[in-house]
Design an enzyme around this catalytic site. Structure first.
Site, PDB file in Angstrom:
ATOM      1  CD  GLU A   1      -3.001   1.166   2.185  1.00 20.74           C
ATOM      2  OE1 GLU A   1      -2.924   0.351   3.112  1.00 20.74           O
ATOM      3  OE2 GLU A   1      -3.970   1.942   2.027  1.00 20.74           O
TER       4      GLU A   1
ATOM      5  CD  GLU B   1      -8.462   1.761   4.312  1.00 18.35           C
ATOM      6  OE1 GLU B   1      -7.830   1.054   5.080  1.00 18.35           O
ATOM      7  OE2 GLU B   1      -7.952   2.717   3.707  1.00 18.35           O
TER       8      GLU B   1
HETATM    9 MN    MN Z   1      -5.830   2.313   2.869  1.00 20.95          MN
END
Ligand code: MN
Length: 296
Positions: A147, A241
């Site tokens: 990420e 998210e």
């Molecule tokens: Mn994230």
């Protein structure tokens, strides 16, 4: 169409049997394809129970985590690197037990604010550990997603371009770039170009607003995001998210600096997000298909 997911912290802060059941049932009730769990404490996690609840609700699962300072594999200290590799292996074993398809997050360094840039030696450690992790993950068909996060959460991968280069160094076919719109909004000069340039290296995608609340209620240009995804023909998971002080995980909420209440009703939030993502994806794919046919 991409598989759509939602992060467990939209529902619950921990993973007791009750929390696990609630999170999975709510996610399935909204028609999502998968739930993403935070594998911060593998030891307090009942994998067999989780797997049973997932199967009962016909839901897929992915997991994400970040390493802490004591387990930083981008460190020059071999002890930290060793602890970090063990932590990643423990998380992977847990992921295998619950049946995850993807293991993502800040797997390549500490999940923290650094006050110095990374070192070449530390980066080499990170590459070596991730090469071994990818080989292990490949045995269970698990994709590893690195990420890309903003500068206050790591000093190693802050842009898509850095992540593509890092994946190339690791050189494993199951090692992919994991992009997140919240972080891209802070670091990328052009979010659409960043997605295009990531291309086939993109393996996991987080959608989040600039303030991490309701999609569309912040400052991110989602037209560009969805256009980029349509242009590269991205078919991997897209996970929503969002974080609010209404649902707290002591460890994660602290590092993410979730101090404000952006929402109270996770169900309404997640329902809205799914409709938002589906509508925007459909428009972007429709527009892309027409432009390919020359209808402009
Ligand atoms: Mn994230």
């Amino acid at each position: 169409m991409n598989k759509l997911g939602v992060h467990a912290l939209v529902w619950v802060g921990g993973w007791s049997h009750d929390e696990c059941t609630k999170a999975i049932e709510q996610t399935a009730a909204l028609g999502y394809d998968l739930i993403e769990i935070a594998a911060l404490e593998p030891k307090s996690f009942d994998a067999a129970f989780t797997r049973k609840v997932l199967e009962r609700n016909k839901l897929g699962i992915t997991m994400s985590l970040g390493l802490d300072d004591a387990c930083d594999i981008s460190s020059t200290d071999p002890e930290r690197v060793k602890r970090g590799e063990q932590k990643l292996r423990d998380a992977l074993a847990l992921g295998r037990d619950v049946g995850v398809t993807h293991m993502c997050g800040i797997l390549y360094s500490g999940f923290q604010k650094y006050s110095v840039p990374p070192t070449e030696k530390g980066m080499a450690h990170s590459v070596e550990v991730l090469q071994r992790l990818c080989a292990e993950a490949a045995k269970s068909n698990i994709t590893i997603g690195l990420e890309v996060v903003n500068r206050y959460e790591s000093n190693v991968l802050n842009t898509a371009a850095q992540a593509v280069e890092f994946c190339q160094r690791i050189g494993a076919s199951n090692c992919k770039v994991h992009l997140d719109t919240y972080h891209m909004n802070i670091e990328e000069a052009d979010i659409e170009a960043a997605i295009r340039q990531t291309g086939d290296y993109l393996g996991y995608f987080h959608i989040g607003e600039s303030n991490r609340g309701y999609l569309g209620a912040g400052s991110i240009d989602f037209d560009k995001i969805f256009r980029g995804l349509a242009q590269i023909g991205y078919t991997g998971p897209i996970t929503f998210e969002s974080f609010s002080s209404a649902v707290v995980n002591q460890q994660l909420s602290g590092i993410l600096a979730i101090w404000r209440n952006l929402w109270d009703d996770g169900f309404d939030l997640a329902r809205h997000a799914k409709a938002f993502i589906e509508a925007n994806l459909r428009s972007a794919h429709e527009a892309h298909a027409r432009s390919q046919k020359g209808f402009g």
